[in-house]
Design a protein around this motif. Structure first.
Motif, PDB file in Angstrom:
ATOM      1  N   CYS A  39     -44.686  -1.900 -23.652  1.00 28.69           N
ATOM      2  CA  CYS A  39     -43.324  -1.368 -23.534  1.00 28.69           C
ATOM      3  C   CYS A  39     -43.301  -0.042 -22.793  1.00 28.69           C
ATOM      4  CB  CYS A  39     -42.695  -1.208 -24.915  1.00 28.69           C
ATOM      5  SG  CYS A  39     -42.188  -2.781 -25.654  1.00 28.69           S
ATOM      6  N   PHE A  40     -43.979  -0.006 -21.641  1.00 27.87           N
ATOM      7  CA  PHE A  40     -43.936   1.176 -20.776  1.00 27.87           C
ATOM      8  C   PHE A  40     -43.492   0.707 -19.403  1.00 27.87           C
ATOM      9  CE2 PHE A  40     -44.987   4.846 -18.413  1.00 27.87           C
ATOM     10  CZ  PHE A  40     -45.256   5.904 -19.285  1.00 27.87           C
ATOM     11  N   SER A  41     -42.358   1.192 -18.948  1.00 22.97           N
ATOM     12  CA  SER A  41     -41.786   0.712 -17.692  1.00 22.97           C
ATOM     13  C   SER A  41     -42.637   1.119 -16.490  1.00 22.97           C
ATOM     14  CB  SER A  41     -40.370   1.267 -17.527  1.00 22.97           C
ATOM     15  OG  SER A  41     -39.868   0.965 -16.235  1.00 22.97           O
ATOM     16  N   ASP A  42     -42.872   0.173 -15.583  1.00 20.26           N
ATOM     17  CA  ASP A  42     -43.574   0.480 -14.343  1.00 20.26           C
ATOM     18  C   ASP A  42     -42.601   0.726 -13.186  1.00 20.26           C
ATOM     19  OD1 ASP A  42     -42.659  -2.113 -13.964  1.00 20.26           O
ATOM     20  OD2 ASP A  42     -44.638  -3.026 -14.125  1.00 20.26           O
ATOM     21  N   GLU A  43     -41.328   0.898 -13.521  1.00 18.45           N
ATOM     22  CA  GLU A  43     -40.302   1.110 -12.498  1.00 18.45           C
ATOM     23  C   GLU A  43     -40.577   2.367 -11.670  1.00 18.45           C
ATOM     24  OE1 GLU A  43     -36.899  -0.309 -10.517  1.00 18.45           O
ATOM     25  OE2 GLU A  43     -38.051  -1.207 -12.149  1.00 18.45           O
ATOM     26  N   PHE A  44     -41.204   3.366 -12.268  1.00 18.71           N
ATOM     27  CA  PHE A  44     -41.462   4.609 -11.543  1.00 18.71           C
ATOM     28  C   PHE A  44     -42.423   4.418 -10.370  1.00 18.71           C
ATOM     29  CE2 PHE A  44     -45.029   4.601 -14.477  1.00 18.71           C
ATOM     30  CZ  PHE A  44     -46.046   5.278 -13.820  1.00 18.71           C
ATOM     31  N   CYS A 191     -37.250  -1.578 -26.904  1.00 15.12           N
ATOM     32  CA  CYS A 191     -36.344  -0.462 -27.166  1.00 15.12           C
ATOM     33  C   CYS A 191     -36.957   0.423 -28.226  1.00 15.12           C
ATOM     34  CB  CYS A 191     -34.973  -0.947 -27.614  1.00 15.12           C
ATOM     35  SG  CYS A 191     -34.935  -1.537 -29.310  1.00 15.12           S
ATOM     36  N   CYS A 192     -36.444   1.648 -28.332  1.00 15.56           N
ATOM     37  CA  CYS A 192     -36.933   2.553 -29.366  1.00 15.56           C
ATOM     38  C   CYS A 192     -36.051   2.511 -30.601  1.00 15.56           C
ATOM     39  CB  CYS A 192     -37.008   3.984 -28.811  1.00 15.56           C
ATOM     40  SG  CYS A 192     -38.520   4.258 -27.867  1.00 15.56           S
ATOM     41  N   CYS A 193     -35.004   1.704 -30.541  1.00 13.34           N
ATOM     42  CA  CYS A 193     -34.101   1.538 -31.673  1.00 13.34           C
ATOM     43  C   CYS A 193     -33.675   2.901 -32.231  1.00 13.34           C
ATOM     44  CB  CYS A 193     -34.751   0.665 -32.739  1.00 13.34           C
ATOM     45  SG  CYS A 193     -35.213  -0.975 -32.115  1.00 13.34           S
ATOM     46  N   GLY A 194     -34.058   3.222 -33.456  1.00 13.90           N
ATOM     47  CA  GLY A 194     -33.639   4.489 -34.039  1.00 13.90           C
ATOM     48  C   GLY A 194     -34.604   5.624 -33.802  1.00 13.90           C
ATOM     49  N   SER A 195     -35.648   5.387 -33.005  1.00 11.84           N
ATOM     50  CA  SER A 195     -36.646   6.420 -32.756  1.00 11.84           C
ATOM     51  C   SER A 195     -36.353   7.195 -31.477  1.00 11.84           C
ATOM     52  CB  SER A 195     -38.041   5.793 -32.678  1.00 11.84           C
ATOM     53  OG  SER A 195     -38.361   5.139 -33.880  1.00 11.84           O
ATOM     54  N   ASN A 196     -37.099   8.269 -31.270  1.00 10.87           N
ATOM     55  CA  ASN A 196     -36.815   9.168 -30.155  1.00 10.87           C
ATOM     56  C   ASN A 196     -37.536   8.743 -28.869  1.00 10.87           C
ATOM     57  OD1 ASN A 196     -35.400  11.306 -29.092  1.00 10.87           O
ATOM     58  ND2 ASN A 196     -36.367  12.864 -30.359  1.00 10.87           N
ATOM     59  N   GLU A 197     -37.044   9.282 -27.748  1.00 10.56           N
ATOM     60  CA  GLU A 197     -37.611   8.966 -26.440  1.00 10.56           C
ATOM     61  C   GLU A 197     -37.072   9.971 -25.432  1.00 10.56           C
ATOM     62  OE1 GLU A 197     -38.349   4.949 -23.781  1.00 10.56           O
ATOM     63  OE2 GLU A 197     -36.469   5.140 -24.872  1.00 10.56           O
ATOM     64  N   ILE A 198     -37.873  10.283 -24.414  1.00  8.81           N
ATOM     65  CA  ILE A 198     -37.418  11.155 -23.334  1.00  8.81           C
ATOM     66  C   ILE A 198     -36.590  10.322 -22.367  1.00  8.81           C
ATOM     67  CG2 ILE A 198     -38.155  12.558 -21.367  1.00  8.81           C
ATOM     68  CD1 ILE A 198     -40.523  13.474 -23.052  1.00  8.81           C
ATOM     69  N   MET A 199     -35.324  10.676 -22.217  1.00  7.78           N
ATOM     70  CA  MET A 199     -34.393   9.845 -21.472  1.00  7.78           C
ATOM     71  C   MET A 199     -34.527   9.973 -19.954  1.00  7.78           C
ATOM     72  SD  MET A 199     -33.184   8.387 -24.031  1.00  7.78           S
ATOM     73  CE  MET A 199     -31.904   7.368 -23.299  1.00  7.78           C
ATOM     74  N   ASN A 200     -35.024  11.093 -19.457  1.00  5.46           N
ATOM     75  CA  ASN A 200     -35.228  11.227 -18.005  1.00  5.46           C
ATOM     76  C   ASN A 200     -36.696  11.019 -17.639  1.00  5.46           C
ATOM     77  OD1 ASN A 200     -35.780  13.652 -19.355  1.00  5.46           O
ATOM     78  ND2 ASN A 200     -35.238  14.943 -17.612  1.00  5.46           N
ATOM     79  N   SER A 201     -37.332  10.113 -18.378  1.00  7.46           N
ATOM     80  CA  SER A 201     -38.752   9.852 -18.175  1.00  7.46           C
ATOM     81  C   SER A 201     -39.070   9.234 -16.816  1.00  7.46           C
ATOM     82  CB  SER A 201     -39.303   8.957 -19.291  1.00  7.46           C
ATOM     83  OG  SER A 201     -38.561   7.755 -19.383  1.00  7.46           O
ATOM     84  N   MET A 202     -38.127   8.522 -16.210  1.00  2.00           N
ATOM     85  CA  MET A 202     -38.365   7.962 -14.872  1.00  2.00           C
ATOM     86  C   MET A 202     -38.719   9.080 -13.892  1.00  2.00           C
ATOM     87  SD  MET A 202     -38.058   5.395 -12.470  1.00  2.00           S
ATOM     88  CE  MET A 202     -36.760   4.203 -12.743  1.00  2.00           C
ATOM     89  N   ASP A 203     -37.891  10.122 -13.854  1.00  5.01           N
ATOM     90  CA  ASP A 203     -38.149  11.246 -12.955  1.00  5.01           C
ATOM     91  C   ASP A 203     -39.436  11.968 -13.329  1.00  5.01           C
ATOM     92  OD1 ASP A 203     -35.801  10.628 -11.692  1.00  5.01           O
ATOM     93  OD2 ASP A 203     -34.649  12.300 -12.535  1.00  5.01           O
ATOM     94  N   VAL A 204     -39.674  12.123 -14.622  1.00  8.33           N
ATOM     95  CA  VAL A 204     -40.888  12.790 -15.093  1.00  8.33           C
ATOM     96  C   VAL A 204     -42.131  12.029 -14.636  1.00  8.33           C
ATOM     97  CG1 VAL A 204     -42.212  13.508 -17.122  1.00  8.33           C
ATOM     98  CG2 VAL A 204     -39.718  13.770 -17.103  1.00  8.33           C
ATOM     99  N   ASN A 205     -42.124  10.726 -14.800  1.00 13.25           N
ATOM    100  CA  ASN A 205     -43.285   9.915 -14.438  1.00 13.25           C
ATOM    101  C   ASN A 205     -43.521   9.878 -12.933  1.00 13.25           C
ATOM    102  OD1 ASN A 205     -43.682   9.378 -17.148  1.00 13.25           O
ATOM    103  ND2 ASN A 205     -42.611   7.420 -17.103  1.00 13.25           N
ATOM    104  N   VAL A 206     -42.436   9.891 -12.160  1.00 11.51           N
ATOM    105  CA  VAL A 206     -42.563   9.979 -10.694  1.00 11.51           C
ATOM    106  C   VAL A 206     -43.308  11.256 -10.334  1.00 11.51           C
ATOM    107  CG1 VAL A 206     -41.278  10.405  -8.556  1.00 11.51           C
ATOM    108  CG2 VAL A 206     -40.582   8.553 -10.074  1.00 11.51           C
TER     109      VAL A 206
END
Length: 215
Positions: A39-44, A191-206
């Protein structure tokens, strides 16, 4: 001046790979036996090519941490939501990989406390003299491609998010986040459902991938 320098550095990387049937590949680690990211997007990876022209493989390639094939990848990632333990061979291999030019991006999926505790324990076992340290928002990693002023989290109850880095022999070789950098919005069935996540992670990973390639 900074933009010109970055352009020339991007051009150097593009030229290095162009015409050689080579692309930048990102390894998805298989570690601790059978643990791996699903569950780690490779879109970046595609976004890096769009933004910089650096040829990148669009999908992660699975690679065992204990395998010598890890050295074929300039950049590898790992994430999870459970406790784990590296084997002795995996610890040695990852330490060799990081001290010989490789780069690791790791994050606790959905801010998993179990993964976070395990990851920090394993890093301490491998690097007794170096520690994960908080990275200032003024660090170039937050402006290499995209300008990032803040790490935006799904929930703010745990306080401001930050990245941590590991420096070995004067070189940043690892980025870690105890919040998810998974970008699950771009992963089918995750999905992270009720858990936390960095929402601008696409830009961060780029930024992290390009920074790793430039340094």
């Amino acid at each position: 001046m900074r933009k010109l320098i970055l352009f020339l550095m991007f051009a150097l990387i593009v030229n290095c790979y162009a015409g050689r049937d080579r692309v930048v590949q990102c390894g998805n680690l298989i570690f601790g036996g059978t643990h791996t990211s699903r569950c780690f997007s490779d879109e970046f990876l595609s976004e890096v090519q769009k933004q910089t022209g650096i040829p990148t493989e669009r999908r992660f390639k699975s690679v065992k941490l204990s395998s010598k094939n890890i050295f074929q990848f300039p950049f590898v990632m790992m994430t999870g939501e459970k406790d784990f333990m590296f084997t002795v061979k995996e610890r040695k291999k990852l330490k060799d990989y990081l001290t010989k030019g490789g780069f690791l991006l790791a994050s606790a999926g959905c801010s998993s406390k179990e993964f976070d505790k395990a990851f920090r324990r394993e890093i301490r076992k491998m690097f007794k003299n170096e520690k994960l340290k908080k990275i200032s928002m003024s660090h170039p990693i937050f402006s290499t491609v995209k300008k990032i002023a803040k790490l935006k989290t799904k929930y703010s109850t745990s306080g401001p998010a930050h990245l941590e880095g590991l420096i070995v022999n004067g070189k940043l070789v690892m980025i870690y986040s105890d919040h998810g950098l998974n970008n699950t919005a771009n992963v089918k069935g995750c999905c992270c459902c009720g858990s936390n996540e960095i929402m601008n992670s696409m830009d961060v990973n780029v930024n992290i991938l390009v920074y790793a390639l430039l340094h």
